[in-house]
Design a protein around this motif. Structure first.
Motif, PDB file in Angstrom:
ATOM      1  N   THR A   1      76.344 126.305 -59.890  1.00 29.69           N
ATOM      2  CA  THR A   1      75.077 125.622 -59.664  1.00 29.69           C
ATOM      3  C   THR A   1      75.105 124.152 -60.052  1.00 29.69           C
ATOM      4  OG1 THR A   1      74.286 126.312 -61.851  1.00 29.69           O
ATOM      5  CG2 THR A   1      73.769 127.750 -59.993  1.00 29.69           C
ATOM      6  N   THR A   2      76.129 123.726 -60.783  1.00 29.14           N
ATOM      7  CA  THR A   2      76.211 122.317 -61.169  1.00 29.14           C
ATOM      8  C   THR A   2      76.451 121.424 -59.955  1.00 29.14           C
ATOM      9  OG1 THR A   2      77.077 122.870 -63.364  1.00 29.14           O
ATOM     10  CG2 THR A   2      77.443 120.625 -62.579  1.00 29.14           C
ATOM     11  N   ARG A   3      77.422 121.772 -59.147  1.00 29.09           N
ATOM     12  CA  ARG A   3      77.797 121.026 -57.932  1.00 29.09           C
ATOM     13  C   ARG A   3      78.014 119.544 -58.219  1.00 29.09           C
ATOM     14  NH1 ARG A   3      74.238 120.952 -53.575  1.00 29.09           N
ATOM     15  NH2 ARG A   3      75.972 121.016 -52.122  1.00 29.09           N
ATOM     16  N   PRO A   4      78.901 119.216 -59.161  1.00 21.09           N
ATOM     17  CA  PRO A   4      79.138 117.800 -59.479  1.00 21.09           C
ATOM     18  C   PRO A   4      79.717 117.060 -58.284  1.00 21.09           C
ATOM     19  CG  PRO A   4      80.874 119.169 -60.422  1.00 21.09           C
ATOM     20  CD  PRO A   4      79.828 120.111 -59.878  1.00 21.09           C
ATOM     21  N   GLY A   5      79.254 115.840 -58.073  1.00 21.43           N
ATOM     22  CA  GLY A   5      79.771 115.027 -56.985  1.00 21.43           C
ATOM     23  C   GLY A   5      79.328 115.459 -55.617  1.00 21.43           C
ATOM     24  N   ILE A   6      78.486 116.457 -55.547  1.00 20.87           N
ATOM     25  CA  ILE A   6      77.977 116.949 -54.264  1.00 20.87           C
ATOM     26  C   ILE A   6      76.451 117.070 -54.313  1.00 20.87           C
ATOM     27  CG2 ILE A   6      77.975 118.883 -52.630  1.00 20.87           C
ATOM     28  CD1 ILE A   6      80.875 119.406 -53.452  1.00 20.87           C
ATOM     29  N   GLY A   7      75.958 117.781 -55.336  1.00 17.72           N
ATOM     30  CA  GLY A   7      74.518 117.944 -55.485  1.00 17.72           C
ATOM     31  C   GLY A   7      73.933 117.116 -56.608  1.00 17.72           C
ATOM     32  N   ARG A   8      74.809 116.531 -57.422  1.00 20.27           N
ATOM     33  CA  ARG A   8      74.393 115.644 -58.519  1.00 20.27           C
ATOM     34  C   ARG A   8      75.557 114.723 -58.832  1.00 20.27           C
ATOM     35  NH1 ARG A   8      72.568 118.239 -63.458  1.00 20.27           N
ATOM     36  NH2 ARG A   8      71.846 119.992 -62.207  1.00 20.27           N
ATOM     37  N   ASP A   9      75.318 113.713 -59.648  1.00 18.68           N
ATOM     38  CA  ASP A   9      76.386 112.771 -59.977  1.00 18.68           C
ATOM     39  C   ASP A   9      77.591 113.496 -60.578  1.00 18.68           C
ATOM     40  OD1 ASP A   9      75.045 110.457 -59.155  1.00 18.68           O
ATOM     41  OD2 ASP A   9      73.917 110.376 -61.031  1.00 18.68           O
ATOM     42  N   GLY A  10      78.772 113.093 -60.109  1.00 17.71           N
ATOM     43  CA  GLY A  10      79.992 113.764 -60.520  1.00 17.71           C
ATOM     44  C   GLY A  10      80.862 112.936 -61.442  1.00 17.71           C
ATOM     45  N   GLY A  11      82.161 113.146 -61.329  1.00 17.52           N
ATOM     46  CA  GLY A  11      83.106 112.628 -62.303  1.00 17.52           C
ATOM     47  C   GLY A  11      83.551 111.201 -62.117  1.00 17.52           C
ATOM     48  N   TYR A  12      83.129 110.538 -61.029  1.00 20.72           N
ATOM     49  CA  TYR A  12      83.476 109.124 -60.876  1.00 20.72           C
ATOM     50  C   TYR A  12      82.465 108.269 -61.648  1.00 20.72           C
ATOM     51  CZ  TYR A  12      86.361 110.733 -56.927  1.00 20.72           C
ATOM     52  OH  TYR A  12      87.271 111.369 -56.129  1.00 20.72           O
ATOM     53  N   ALA A  13      82.151 108.690 -62.853  1.00 23.43           N
ATOM     54  CA  ALA A  13      81.239 108.002 -63.759  1.00 23.43           C
ATOM     55  C   ALA A  13      81.628 108.410 -65.174  1.00 23.43           C
ATOM     56  CB  ALA A  13      79.788 108.392 -63.456  1.00 23.43           C
ATOM     57  N   PRO A  14      81.228 107.639 -66.185  1.00 26.57           N
ATOM     58  CA  PRO A  14      81.674 107.950 -67.554  1.00 26.57           C
ATOM     59  C   PRO A  14      81.130 109.259 -68.104  1.00 26.57           C
ATOM     60  CG  PRO A  14      80.894 105.685 -67.380  1.00 26.57           C
ATOM     61  CD  PRO A  14      80.512 106.365 -66.109  1.00 26.57           C
ATOM     62  N   PHE A  15      79.936 109.672 -67.654  1.00 25.88           N
ATOM     63  CA  PHE A  15      79.309 110.898 -68.141  1.00 25.88           C
ATOM     64  C   PHE A  15      78.750 111.680 -66.961  1.00 25.88           C
ATOM     65  CE2 PHE A  15      79.043 107.871 -71.607  1.00 25.88           C
ATOM     66  CZ  PHE A  15      79.376 108.625 -72.732  1.00 25.88           C
ATOM     67  N   CYS A  16      78.677 112.996 -67.112  1.00 25.36           N
ATOM     68  CA  CYS A  16      78.012 113.806 -66.099  1.00 25.36           C
ATOM     69  C   CYS A  16      77.376 115.026 -66.756  1.00 25.36           C
ATOM     70  CB  CYS A  16      78.972 114.223 -64.985  1.00 25.36           C
ATOM     71  SG  CYS A  16      80.235 115.407 -65.463  1.00 25.36           S
ATOM     72  N   VAL A  17      76.394 115.601 -66.064  1.00 20.57           N
ATOM     73  CA  VAL A  17      75.663 116.757 -66.549  1.00 20.57           C
ATOM     74  C   VAL A  17      76.235 118.017 -65.913  1.00 20.57           C
ATOM     75  CG1 VAL A  17      73.398 117.892 -66.566  1.00 20.57           C
ATOM     76  CG2 VAL A  17      73.563 115.423 -66.951  1.00 20.57           C
ATOM     77  N   ALA A  18      76.281 119.121 -66.676  1.00 20.80           N
ATOM     78  CA  ALA A  18      76.789 120.390 -66.146  1.00 20.80           C
ATOM     79  C   ALA A  18      75.991 121.553 -66.708  1.00 20.80           C
ATOM     80  CB  ALA A  18      78.268 120.555 -66.495  1.00 20.80           C
ATOM     81  N   HIS A  19      76.051 122.672 -65.985  1.00 18.74           N
ATOM     82  CA  HIS A  19      75.431 123.905 -66.452  1.00 18.74           C
ATOM     83  C   HIS A  19      76.466 124.736 -67.203  1.00 18.74           C
ATOM     84  CE1 HIS A  19      72.408 123.485 -62.894  1.00 18.74           C
ATOM     85  NE2 HIS A  19      72.030 122.786 -63.946  1.00 18.74           N
ATOM     86  N   PRO A  20      76.106 125.350 -68.305  1.00 21.94           N
ATOM     87  CA  PRO A  20      77.071 126.092 -69.127  1.00 21.94           C
ATOM     88  C   PRO A  20      77.823 127.184 -68.372  1.00 21.94           C
ATOM     89  CG  PRO A  20      75.039 125.742 -70.348  1.00 21.94           C
ATOM     90  CD  PRO A  20      74.774 125.270 -68.946  1.00 21.94           C
ATOM     91  N   ALA A  21      77.179 127.835 -67.411  1.00 19.55           N
ATOM     92  CA  ALA A  21      77.832 128.937 -66.698  1.00 19.55           C
ATOM     93  C   ALA A  21      79.030 128.462 -65.883  1.00 19.55           C
ATOM     94  CB  ALA A  21      76.830 129.638 -65.785  1.00 19.55           C
ATOM     95  N   ASP A  22      79.105 127.155 -65.606  1.00 22.46           N
ATOM     96  CA  ASP A  22      80.196 126.621 -64.795  1.00 22.46           C
ATOM     97  C   ASP A  22      81.330 126.043 -65.636  1.00 22.46           C
ATOM     98  OD1 ASP A  22      78.709 127.252 -62.537  1.00 22.46           O
ATOM     99  OD2 ASP A  22      77.737 125.288 -62.484  1.00 22.46           O
ATOM    100  N   LEU A  23      81.237 126.168 -66.952  1.00 20.33           N
ATOM    101  CA  LEU A  23      82.239 125.591 -67.835  1.00 20.33           C
ATOM    102  C   LEU A  23      83.352 126.584 -68.158  1.00 20.33           C
ATOM    103  CD1 LEU A  23      79.924 123.789 -70.448  1.00 20.33           C
ATOM    104  CD2 LEU A  23      80.874 122.865 -68.313  1.00 20.33           C
ATOM    105  N   VAL A  24      84.562 126.071 -68.255  1.00 16.14           N
ATOM    106  CA  VAL A  24      85.717 126.863 -68.695  1.00 16.14           C
ATOM    107  C   VAL A  24      86.437 126.055 -69.766  1.00 16.14           C
ATOM    108  CG1 VAL A  24      87.920 127.889 -68.037  1.00 16.14           C
ATOM    109  CG2 VAL A  24      85.977 128.014 -66.474  1.00 16.14           C
ATOM    110  N   ALA A  25      86.719 126.693 -70.884  1.00 15.08           N
ATOM    111  CA  ALA A  25      87.367 125.999 -71.998  1.00 15.08           C
ATOM    112  C   ALA A  25      88.787 125.595 -71.632  1.00 15.08           C
ATOM    113  CB  ALA A  25      87.380 126.901 -73.229  1.00 15.08           C
ATOM    114  N   MET A  26      89.154 124.389 -72.026  1.00 20.82           N
ATOM    115  CA  MET A  26      90.517 123.909 -71.854  1.00 20.82           C
ATOM    116  C   MET A  26      91.371 124.379 -73.022  1.00 20.82           C
ATOM    117  SD  MET A  26      90.750 119.963 -70.655  1.00 20.82           S
ATOM    118  CE  MET A  26      89.215 119.230 -71.158  1.00 20.82           C
TER     119      MET A  26
END
Length: 297
Positions: A75-100
């Motif tokens: 549901t985050t859809r970075p760079g498609i439905g909201r600002d993505g990674g070509y910026a210093p910061f971006c917003v994300a939904h927890p369900a879309d996160l995977v630990a590195m």
């Protein structure tokens, strides 16, 4: 751009790396993408990895300082439905996160979110590749190189179709048994599965002709958004032609595991954020081997 803040159920990431993808080229040059993008203006960049810098109200399981990648398929859809990674910061939904994993760099983690995940899912889930199968990979770009390696790690006999002969040695390094220039040449091998990471129209049609009777062609590449396919081969050979896009967070976690242990190490080149426009131009010209990854200047 103003620095974003975390609303309820959101986190803010300080971007550590953002992969450049041919989808961004499509967004910039093909009107068919227009209805899927926005609201505008929008910062592109859907291959994002970084460090959580803020946690919004109601978020559990994640804390400031966690290193994560963002699945672009939720549901985050970075760079498609909201600002993505070509910026210093971006917003994300927890369900879309995977630990590195600790051993994983942000650069690898970023391309793992899309190039890695999409290729892994296309080969293993959509393609259903298993040990001992004869598999062909079309295209040895950013996704294709991952597809070759994943299929080889699964124990398949892997063959590659790639027009750029200068990258043929890479295919062998990744575990391919043979490389040909034209997809049509794969017909002599009768692969059980062909995964087309190029998608330039004729690659799709030739894959349907080359796959063995009862075989499966997985379409991933979108070099062209149309293809003319022989229904004669499709029907008489009972070929399954199926599209594949993205994957699950569980599959992304497996991609990260393979990357962290060193068995999956896609070729990448790092650039600065100021070089992103030039990098996208290079992608448009087909002048990139492996994957370009932007890191903050």
């Amino acid at each position: 751009m103003p620095e974003p803040t975390a609303g309820p159920g959101e986190v803010v990431l300080e971007v550590g790396a953002a992969g450049l993808c041919h989808t961004d080229v499509g967004i910039l040059h093909d009107p068919m993408w227009g209805e899927r993008i926005g609201p505008l203006p929008l910062a592109l960049g859907h291959e994002v990895a970084g460090t959580i810098s803020e946690v919004g109200e109601g978020v559990t399981g994640w804390v400031v300082g966690d290193r994560v990648g963002v699945s672009p398929n939720g549901t985050t859809r970075p760079g498609i439905g909201r600002d993505g990674g070509y910026a210093p910061f971006c917003v994300a939904h927890p369900a879309d996160l995977v630990a590195m994993p600790d051993a994983l760099s942000p650069e690898l983690a970023s391309i793992g979110t899309d190039a890695g995940l999409t290729a892994y899912s296309a080969v293993m889930s959509t393609g259903g590749v298993t040990a001992g199968q004869r598999v062909a990979i079309v295209g040895l770009g950013g996704l294709g190189q991952v597809g070759v390696r994943v299929a080889a790690l699964a124990g398949a006999e892997v063959h590659v179709a790639e027009v750029k002969r200068e990258v043929w040695p890479l295919a062998e390094e990744l575990g391919a048994t043979s490389v040909v220039a034209d997809v049509a040449e794969l017909a002599a091998l009768e692969p059980e599965v062909i995964v087309d990471f190029a998608g330039f129209g004729e690659t799709t049609s030739k894959a349907v002709q080359a796959v063995r009777p009862g075989g499966r062609v997985v379409q991933v590449g979108m070099g062209r958004l149309e293809a003319m396919v022989s229904t004669w081969d499709l029907i008489l050979k009972r070929v399954t032609l199926i599209g594949s896009r993205g994957g699950t967070v569980e599959e992304l976690a497996e991609v990260y595991r393979l990357m962290a242990e060193g068995s999956l190490a896609p070729q990448l080149t790092t650039i600065g954020y100021a070089d992103i426009p030039h990098g996208l131009d290079r992608l448009h010209r087909g002048d990139v081997t492996g994957r370009l990854v932007a890191v903050p200047d």
